[in-house]
Write a protein that holds these residues in place. Structure first.
Motif, PDB file in Angstrom:
ATOM      1  N   ARG A  58     -40.230 -17.640  -3.494  1.00  0.00           N
ATOM      2  CA  ARG A  58     -39.377 -17.210  -2.382  1.00  0.00           C
ATOM      3  C   ARG A  58     -39.731 -15.796  -1.962  1.00  0.00           C
ATOM      4  O   ARG A  58     -40.099 -14.978  -2.794  1.00  0.00           O
ATOM      5  N   ARG A  59     -39.634 -15.569  -0.661  1.00  0.00           N
ATOM      6  CA  ARG A  59     -39.848 -14.224  -0.118  1.00  0.00           C
ATOM      7  C   ARG A  59     -38.954 -14.035   1.093  1.00  0.00           C
ATOM      8  O   ARG A  59     -38.621 -15.006   1.778  1.00  0.00           O
ATOM      9  N   ARG A  60     -38.615 -12.821   1.353  1.00  0.00           N
ATOM     10  CA  ARG A  60     -37.853 -12.515   2.563  1.00  0.00           C
ATOM     11  C   ARG A  60     -38.761 -12.716   3.778  1.00  0.00           C
ATOM     12  O   ARG A  60     -39.949 -12.403   3.713  1.00  0.00           O
ATOM     13  N   ASP A  63     -40.835  -9.739   4.771  1.00  0.00           N
ATOM     14  CA  ASP A  63     -41.947  -9.453   3.860  1.00  0.00           C
ATOM     15  C   ASP A  63     -43.123 -10.389   4.133  1.00  0.00           C
ATOM     16  O   ASP A  63     -44.280  -9.967   4.097  1.00  0.00           O
ATOM     17  N   ARG A  90     -34.777 -22.303   4.213  1.00  0.00           N
ATOM     18  CA  ARG A  90     -34.217 -20.950   4.294  1.00  0.00           C
ATOM     19  C   ARG A  90     -32.970 -20.937   3.423  1.00  0.00           C
ATOM     20  O   ARG A  90     -32.138 -21.826   3.522  1.00  0.00           O
ATOM     21  N   CYS A  93     -29.217 -15.007   1.058  1.00  0.00           N
ATOM     22  CA  CYS A  93     -29.312 -14.090  -0.080  1.00  0.00           C
ATOM     23  C   CYS A  93     -27.909 -13.756  -0.545  1.00  0.00           C
ATOM     24  O   CYS A  93     -27.131 -13.179   0.210  1.00  0.00           O
ATOM     25  N   GLY A  99     -29.073 -11.169   4.786  1.00  0.00           N
ATOM     26  CA  GLY A  99     -30.457 -11.500   4.462  1.00  0.00           C
ATOM     27  C   GLY A  99     -30.647 -12.959   4.107  1.00  0.00           C
ATOM     28  O   GLY A  99     -29.706 -13.696   3.854  1.00  0.00           O
ATOM     29  N   PHE A 101     -33.926 -15.835   2.473  1.00  0.00           N
ATOM     30  CA  PHE A 101     -35.220 -16.047   1.844  1.00  0.00           C
ATOM     31  C   PHE A 101     -35.866 -17.271   2.456  1.00  0.00           C
ATOM     32  O   PHE A 101     -35.184 -18.212   2.869  1.00  0.00           O
TER      33      PHE A 101
END
Length: 155
Positions: A58-60, A63, A90, A93, A99, A101
């Motif tokens: 997982r990443r934002r 990022d 998706r 967070c 937010g 991820f």
């Protein structure tokens, strides 16, 4: 008065144009192979690589966009298309209500696992097998130096 451009010398122009042409042709050829043989676009593959490189998959989104040099809207639209095909989801967070991820799914992992062997074979066949280990070291050093400089400019 505007400063005169530092035009490229013939040697610099040869190197630059050769590099650009190599990058375009390699990207195009590998992209067509991925798409036709694995039904994974080069953009899908790039996103999936970055997600599989993350320990938890997982990443934002911001990022990912920064890593791929994509605009926020391009990332958002592409993630939506990949989510529609079940490759990513998706997730909100929990620490940050605003937010989110992007998270690779089992289908996304299966897609990259199916595409990766053909991708690496193409990379070897089209590039790696045609350069020496010494040339690879120099290329890695050049790439790392230029990328580090670009990262300095970003901050």
């Amino acid at each position: 008065m505007a400063e005169e451009p530092r035009w490229l010398t013939p040697q610099e122009q040869r190197a630059w144009r050769g590099f650009v042409r190599l990058q375009e042709r390699l990207g195009g050829r590998i992209g067509r192979l991925l798409q036709s043989e694995s039904n994974v676009s080069p953009a899908d593959f790039a996103v999936l690589v970055h997600l599989t490189d993350a320990p938890d998959g997982r990443r934002r989104p911001q990022d990912l966009a920064r890593a791929l040099e994509w605009e926020k809207s391009r990332m958002s639209h592409h993630v939506a298309r990949m989510a529609g095909r079940g490759m990513v989801v998706r997730e909100e967070c929990p620490e940050d209500g605003r937010g989110a991820f992007v998270v690779i799914t089992d289908a996304g992992r299966a897609a990259i696992e199916a595409a990766a062997p053909r991708h690496v074979a193409a990379v070897r066949e089209l590039f790696i097998d045609h350069v020496t280990p010494a040339e690879l070291r120099v290329l890695a050093e050049i790439s790392e130096r230029v990328l580090a400089r670009m990262d300095e400019d970003r901050t």
